[in-house]
Design a protein around this motif. Structure first.
Motif, PDB file in Angstrom:
ATOM      1  N   LEU A 395      34.706  12.552 -10.359  1.00  0.00           N
ATOM      2  CA  LEU A 395      35.113  13.093  -9.060  1.00  0.00           C
ATOM      3  C   LEU A 395      36.584  12.789  -8.790  1.00  0.00           C
ATOM      4  O   LEU A 395      37.326  13.632  -8.269  1.00  0.00           O
ATOM      5  CB  LEU A 395      34.236  12.515  -7.948  1.00  0.00           C
ATOM      6  N   GLY A 396      37.011  11.586  -9.166  1.00  0.00           N
ATOM      7  CA  GLY A 396      38.422  11.231  -9.004  1.00  0.00           C
ATOM      8  C   GLY A 396      39.331  12.142  -9.801  1.00  0.00           C
ATOM      9  O   GLY A 396      40.401  12.556  -9.323  1.00  0.00           O
ATOM     10  N   ALA A 397      38.892  12.484 -11.026  1.00  0.00           N
ATOM     11  CA  ALA A 397      39.686  13.380 -11.862  1.00  0.00           C
ATOM     12  C   ALA A 397      39.724  14.787 -11.266  1.00  0.00           C
ATOM     13  O   ALA A 397      40.764  15.462 -11.292  1.00  0.00           O
ATOM     14  CB  ALA A 397      39.086  13.426 -13.269  1.00  0.00           C
ATOM     15  N   CYS A 398      38.593  15.216 -10.688  1.00  0.00           N
ATOM     16  CA  CYS A 398      38.557  16.532 -10.024  1.00  0.00           C
ATOM     17  C   CYS A 398      39.533  16.565  -8.846  1.00  0.00           C
ATOM     18  O   CYS A 398      40.197  17.577  -8.599  1.00  0.00           O
ATOM     19  CB  CYS A 398      37.142  16.823  -9.519  1.00  0.00           C
ATOM     20  N   LYS A 399      39.621  15.455  -8.139  1.00  0.00           N
ATOM     21  CA  LYS A 399      40.528  15.369  -6.985  1.00  0.00           C
ATOM     22  C   LYS A 399      41.986  15.437  -7.443  1.00  0.00           C
ATOM     23  O   LYS A 399      42.808  16.137  -6.843  1.00  0.00           O
ATOM     24  CB  LYS A 399      40.254  14.071  -6.228  1.00  0.00           C
ATOM     25  N   ILE A 400      42.305  14.727  -8.542  1.00  0.00           N
ATOM     26  CA  ILE A 400      43.673  14.725  -9.060  1.00  0.00           C
ATOM     27  C   ILE A 400      44.096  16.134  -9.471  1.00  0.00           C
ATOM     28  O   ILE A 400      45.212  16.584  -9.187  1.00  0.00           O
ATOM     29  CB  ILE A 400      43.796  13.771 -10.270  1.00  0.00           C
ATOM     30  N   HIS A 401      43.179  16.836 -10.110  1.00  0.00           N
ATOM     31  CA  HIS A 401      43.514  18.162 -10.644  1.00  0.00           C
ATOM     32  C   HIS A 401      42.999  19.300  -9.762  1.00  0.00           C
ATOM     33  O   HIS A 401      43.010  20.466 -10.171  1.00  0.00           O
ATOM     34  CB  HIS A 401      42.967  18.295 -12.071  1.00  0.00           C
ATOM     35  N   GLU A 402      42.552  18.957  -8.560  1.00  0.00           N
ATOM     36  CA  GLU A 402      42.156  19.919  -7.526  1.00  0.00           C
ATOM     37  C   GLU A 402      41.137  20.960  -8.027  1.00  0.00           C
ATOM     38  O   GLU A 402      41.292  22.158  -7.794  1.00  0.00           O
ATOM     39  CB  GLU A 402      43.410  20.611  -6.950  1.00  0.00           C
TER      40      GLU A 402
END
Length: 467
Positions: A395-402
């Motif tokens: 989820l954190g990676a999804c947030k970083i890469h929108e």
């Protein structure tokens, strides 16, 4: 040294006792003495001397880490009609805990009661400690309550039991009622506060302690750990403790030195952390872990990886914590291929069984580099079900890469796993807001409110520390 040709070598029980005391820390010699005693039938002579030999053998095997052998000796004692005494039990109780055998500890409790030694202070204290260590606080407290006039040692064991089981209110209440306290009492409560996340209370109690009684190394290590988990107020006290160590010319052992460098590292004072690291003469694996983590988390991941190579060159064996620190360093440097290679090689070479934390580090490593599809495939191929830490990394990676589409799927799964965790709702709402999905972001906020979950506000303990 003992002869290796055992059949031609014998000695009396008195000589056996002397030898056992002399070689109590030597596994090979203990086994040799035990073997000679068995082959010479010496253990069937004087009852009193035989009990002493058994007690010493039990303690010797415990000292050399052979806990199951200690317990097996007790079974042999009973089978040979050798009656255990009060001194037999403390080592056995410790062996039961070290062997992770709760049932054995309970059986020993029954034997102690049967043999009439349960009122012995050392036996009582051992059981208070044992039940606390195996997370049976109720039994620990019951045993403690049976002690008519508990001494400071018995109270300290109960303090530790409460701290281990998250009952710090009970621990502090007992501490305040104790007619006599010592450095162990203060340290146990300070450590208990720290272990249970009450770092500000640990620090405040240390401030009181320093006026009453000098701290020992264990105290300093415990309070430095709490300082490392506080804000700038914690760093200020940590520096004062460092000054105290220097003024008192306290030897910078691996344990104390690591606590200091960890505190400086987490506060961002990397140069001081490196200075402390270089001053520690005998560096243990946890010392290397601390400096690798400090470098990785302070924007110097390549130096962290260089430190890891230096660690291996010094023949220090990495462990699971080392692997976490190394993977974090690779993630910060976006060294995906190196991280994957190290994950595989370190686990294989050093027989490290990966945990959810390691898998989460791998997902963070792959996902942070923008390889979200690869991160998803990595999770699908895990030998275990992904937990909140693994999915949280995705989820954190999804947030970083929108990536709101994947993020929404992962976030909703996370909320199912941790329905009362405010962070999942906030992260998911923020992700949708970044993608201008305002309706979805607002709905998530409403769901959070309807579930009775409130965002935990940030706060500073600096004002409390200065009181």
């Amino acid at each position: 040294m003992l002869s290796t040709s055992l059949p031609s070598f014998s000695f009396s029980l008195k000589e056996a006792l002397d030898l056992l005391q002399r070689f109590i820390n030597s596994s090979n010699q203990i086994k040799q003495i035990h073997s000679v005693l068995l082959t010479s039938n010496a253990l069937v002579s004087s009852q009193r001397k035989t009990i002493l030999v058994y007690n010493t053998l039990i303690r010797s095997y415990l000292t050399t880490g052979q806990h199951k052998t200690s317990l097996a000796l007790f079974t042999h004692m009973l089978a040979s009609n050798i009656q255990p005494i009060d001194l037999t039990f403390p080592s056995l109780i410790k062996a039961a805990h070290s062997s992770f055998s709760v049932s054995t500890g309970v059986a020993l409790h029954g034997q102690a009661l049967k043999r009439g030694v349960l009122s012995d202070p050392y036996v009582q204290t051992s059981f208070v400690r044992f039940y606390g260590e195996v997370c049976d606080l109720r039994s620990s407290r019951k045993m403690f309550d049976e002690i008519a006039h508990p001494c400071v040692i018995e109270c300290n064991s109960m303090l530790d039991a409460c701290g281990r089981n998250g009952e710090m209110d009970s621990a502090f209440e007992l501490f305040q009622r104790m007619p006599v306290t010592d450095v162990v009492s203060w340290t146990t409560v300070i450590n208990g506060f720290g272990k249970n996340g009450l770092h500000d209370k640990a620090v405040m109690l240390f401030r009181e302690m320093i006026v009453v009684i000098p701290p020992n190394e264990a105290t300093l290590v415990s309070v430095l750990s709490s300082c490392a988990n506080l804000d700038q107020g914690g760093v200020h006290l940590g520096k004062q403790i460092h000054g105290y160590v220097m003024r008192k010319e306290i030897i910078l052992t691996a344990t104390l030195g690591t606590a200091l460098l960890d505190m400086y590292g987490k506060a961002g004072h990397l140069e001081m952390a490196l200075t402390i690291f270089n001053r520690i003469r005998k560096k243990e694996v946890f010392t290397w872990n601390a400096i690798i983590s400090a470098l990785a988390s302070n924007g110097r991941p390549k130096e962290a990886l260089e430190m890891f190579e230096m660690m291996k060159a010094k023949n220090v064996r990495p462990n699971g914590i080392t692997l976490t620190a190394v993977l974090t360093a690779c993630s910060r440097s976006k060294l995906v291929e190196l991280g994957i290679q190290l994950f595989s090689s370190v686990c294989s070479e050093y027989k490290i069984i990966p945990t959810s934390e390691h898998y989460a580090c791998m997902v963070d490593l792959i996902g942070r580099a923008g390889l979200l599809v690869d991160a998803v495939n990595f999770i699908k191929n895990l030998p275990v079900e992904p937990d909140a830490s693994v999915l949280g990394a995705l989820l954190g990676a999804c947030k970083i890469h929108e990536d709101s589409e994947l993020g929404n799927k992962v976030g909703k799964t996370l909320i199912g796993l941790q329905p009362q965790h405010c962070g999942q709702y906030v992260a998911l709402s923020t992700l949708n807001a970044l993608e201008s999905n305002w309706a979805e972001a607002e709905q998530i906020r409403k769901d959070m409110i309807q579930a009775g979950i409130r965002k935990i506000p940030a706060y500073s303990v600096l004002s409390r520390l200065e009181k």
